[in-house]
Design a protein around this motif. Structure first.
Motif, short mmCIF file in Angstrom:
data_model
loop_
_atom_site.label_atom_id
_atom_site.label_comp_id
_atom_site.label_asym_id
_atom_site.label_seq_id
_atom_site.Cartn_x
_atom_site.Cartn_y
_atom_site.Cartn_z
N ASN A 1 -32.93 -17.07 -8.39
CA ASN A 1 -31.86 -15.71 -8.36
C ASN A 1 -32.42 -14.48 -7.46
OD1 ASN A 1 -32.70 -13.77 -10.20
ND2 ASN A 1 -30.52 -14.60 -11.01
N ALA A 2 -32.34 -13.55 -6.59
CA ALA A 2 -32.94 -12.89 -6.14
C ALA A 2 -33.43 -12.07 -6.67
CB ALA A 2 -31.65 -12.04 -5.52
N THR A 3 -32.53 -11.29 -7.57
CA THR A 3 -32.95 -10.89 -9.15
C THR A 3 -34.58 -11.21 -9.53
OG1 THR A 3 -31.39 -10.43 -9.69
CG2 THR A 3 -32.99 -9.89 -11.29
N HIS B 1 -29.49 -1.57 -5.08
CA HIS B 1 -28.55 -2.86 -6.16
C HIS B 1 -29.68 -2.24 -7.49
CE1 HIS B 1 -27.97 -6.68 -8.46
NE2 HIS B 1 -26.45 -5.99 -7.82
N ASP C 1 -34.14 -7.27 0.81
CA ASP C 1 -33.83 -7.58 -0.25
C ASP C 1 -32.46 -7.92 0.79
OD1 ASP C 1 -31.31 -8.02 -2.06
OD2 ASP C 1 -31.46 -5.87 -2.67
N ALA D 1 -29.83 -10.43 -0.33
CA ALA D 1 -28.61 -11.23 -0.63
C ALA D 1 -27.66 -11.08 -0.18
CB ALA D 1 -28.95 -10.21 -2.44
N SER E 1 -29.89 -14.50 -2.80
CA SER E 1 -29.25 -15.53 -3.92
C SER E 1 -28.20 -17.00 -3.76
CB SER E 1 -28.33 -14.96 -5.34
OG SER E 1 -29.11 -14.18 -5.63
N HIS F 1 -25.83 -18.00 -4.46
CA HIS F 1 -24.88 -18.06 -4.97
C HIS F 1 -23.15 -17.40 -4.18
CE1 HIS F 1 -24.25 -14.29 -6.66
NE2 HIS F 1 -25.99 -14.54 -7.49
N LYS F 2 -24.25 -16.91 -3.01
CA LYS F 2 -23.94 -16.31 -2.13
C LYS F 2 -23.61 -16.69 -0.92
CE LYS F 2 -25.41 -11.35 -4.60
NZ LYS F 2 -23.98 -10.82 -5.17
N1 PMP Z 1 -29.10 -7.37 -3.60
C1 PMP Z 1 -28.39 -7.37 -3.70
C2 PMP Z 1 -28.21 -5.96 -2.78
C3 PMP Z 1 -26.55 -7.40 -4.89
O1 PMP Z 1 -26.04 -7.19 -4.89
C4 PMP Z 1 -27.31 -8.30 -5.42
C5 PMP Z 1 -26.22 -9.59 -6.30
N2 PMP Z 1 -24.49 -8.49 -6.85
C6 PMP Z 1 -28.86 -8.47 -6.04
C7 PMP Z 1 -28.90 -8.05 -5.35
C8 PMP Z 1 -28.53 -9.36 -6.96
O2 PMP Z 1 -28.15 -10.82 -6.72
P1 PMP Z 1 -28.70 -11.78 -8.07
O3 PMP Z 1 -27.51 -11.10 -9.25
O4 PMP Z 1 -28.02 -12.97 -7.34
O5 PMP Z 1 -30.09 -11.89 -9.09
#
Ligand code: PMP
Length: 407
Positions: free
Chosen positions: A94-96, A124, A201, A203, A224, A226-227
């Motif tokens: 994921n992005a995280t 975030h 970021d 995401a 990510s 999934h978004k």
């Molecule tokens: N950055 C932003 C701006 C996000 O909105 C999110 C998801 N809420 C994330 C990072 C992290 O994404 P993920 O939980 O899929 O790793």
């Protein structure tokens, strides 16, 4: 071009035809995770039924088919981001995880006691905590750049905070709470003007705004799947090849090596050096299908539809007594975060849930941002490519009832 037909689009999403608490589902939590079009679900199913095997290992036909489907998905991501080279695309969970990879593998080695990592107040937690972890190990510190009451980055303050100790910058493209669209192209120019690497970021950006990583020129960009209407479990790191070549591995294991002996090991080529272990093969292939789907609708058409829905929702919510919208930047997309006088966000969401309406409440993984606005929590409705006026009407109708009940 034909007008954007949101009702036809909705027909592509099986879950949007379901009910929640006996009411037609009104899904206004797309910023947390997007629902999946049938083509993504079918791709997963078909891949597991017809093409599944581990990749890069077998000589047998099935494994080769799985490998080429996986490789093709990476090319799709490359084209989607307009990356110069497929080797610049690293698949993560994921992005995280992508940000953690950059923090641990790229930033950690460059940080010394007293060094600084510049972020913004609207990040975030995913773009704060990974930097804090490497800061704690190295004696570096995190510096937040302030934002206005409208939720806009204060550019002069951002620039002021870039000093000789600034070794890394991390900025969100679109805030998941405020909806603010940051001027990332300008921020990258500023960072590079000072010789500081920058991570974007994206995401909350890639599903709303066409991205060209070559034009943007950031050192790192993450999102990510999934978004972006793809399955959960797959994220993307785009990094300049020169960085990936120079960076040490993030995790060790199978696939990321060239040779292994008990005396030591050598690393595989990029991007494989950063992809230890068996990835979410089917998820990656289905992310490719999600990208095809979104590109089929057209990001410009999606953005225009979502902008219309956001404007409509903003006008309507401002008529609800006691509502205060958090995030009123002129450059804004997709999310509508709000607080309501005398009503806890949790109670708002609970009441809306009874009406079949899904909104998010809490701190939305942005506690420092909530602190900045003097809030412990807020409620958030977020808009996706399938959101309709009817969704928003139902949401605002329910909010009016909440306002009456608590008055
Ligand atoms: N950055 C932003 C701006 C996000 O909105 C999110 C998801 N809420 C994330 C990072 C992290 O994404 P993920 O939980 O899929 O790793």
């Amino acid at each position: 071009a034909p007008a954007y037909d949101v009702m036809r689009v909705r027909g592509d999403f099986p879950i949007l035809g379901t009910r929640m608490n006996g009411r037609p589902l009104v899904y206004l939590d797309t910023a947390a995770s997007a629902q999946k079009p049938r083509v993504v679900i079918e791709t997963l199913k078909r891949f597991y039924e017809e093409d599944y095997a581990n990749i890069h290992r077998g000589v047998y036909d099935l494994s080769q088919r799985a490998t080429s489907a996986h490789d093709e998905a990476r090319r799709k991501v490359q084209r989607f981001l307009n990356a110069a080279d497929w080797r610049e695309i690293v698949f993560t969970r994921n992005a995280t995880e992508a940000i953690n990879l950059v923090a641990a593998s790229f930033a950690r080695g460059r940080l010394e006691p007293g060094d600084e990592i510049l972020v913004t107040e609207m990040e975030h937690h995913a773009n704060i905590v990974p930097w804090q972890l490497v800061a704690a190990e190295t004696g570096a510190r995190i510096v937040p750049a302030p934002i206005t009451d409208a939720g806009e980055l204060i550019l002069e303050s951002f620039i002021e905070r870039i000093g000789p100790r600034t070794k890394m910058i991390g900025v969100v493209w679109v805030s998941n709470v405020l909806g603010t669209v940051n001027p990332v192209h300008e921020l990258v120019r500023i960072a590079h003007g000072r010789g500081v690497p920058i991570l974007i970021d994206a995401a909350q950006a890639v599903q709303h705004i066409p991205v060209d990583v070559q034009a943007l020129d950031a050192d790192f960009l993450v999102f990510s799947g999934h978004k972006l209407y793809g399955p959960s479990g797959v994220g993307v790191l785009h990094a300049k090849a020169k960085h990936l070549e120079a960076m040490p591995p993030y995790q060790g294991g199978g696939d990321m090596i060239e040779t292994v002996s008990f005396k030591g090991s050598t690393w595989n080529e990029i991007p494989f050096k950063f992809e230890a272990g068996t990835p979410d093969i089917a998820g990656i292939v289905a992310l490719g299908a999600a990208i095809d789907y979104v590109e089929g609708l057209g990001l410009d058409a999606i953005a225009a539809h979502e902008a219309e829905m956001l404007a409509y929702a903003t006008r309507a919510i401002n008529q609800v007594p006691g509502v205060r919208v958090i995030g009123t930047a002129p450059e804004k997309c997709s999310v509508l975060t709000f607080a309501m006088d005398g009503v806890h966000p949790q109670d708002i969401a609970t009441m809306l849930d009874l009406d079949g309406i899904a909104v998010r409440t809490g701190h939305h993984c942005a506690m420092p941002l909530h602190e900045r606005f003097g809030l412990a929590a807020s409620a958030r409705a977020s808009i996706g490519l399938y959101t309709t006026q009817e969704d928003i009407d139902a949401f605002v109708r329910s909010l009016h009832r909440v306002a009456e009940m608590f008055r």
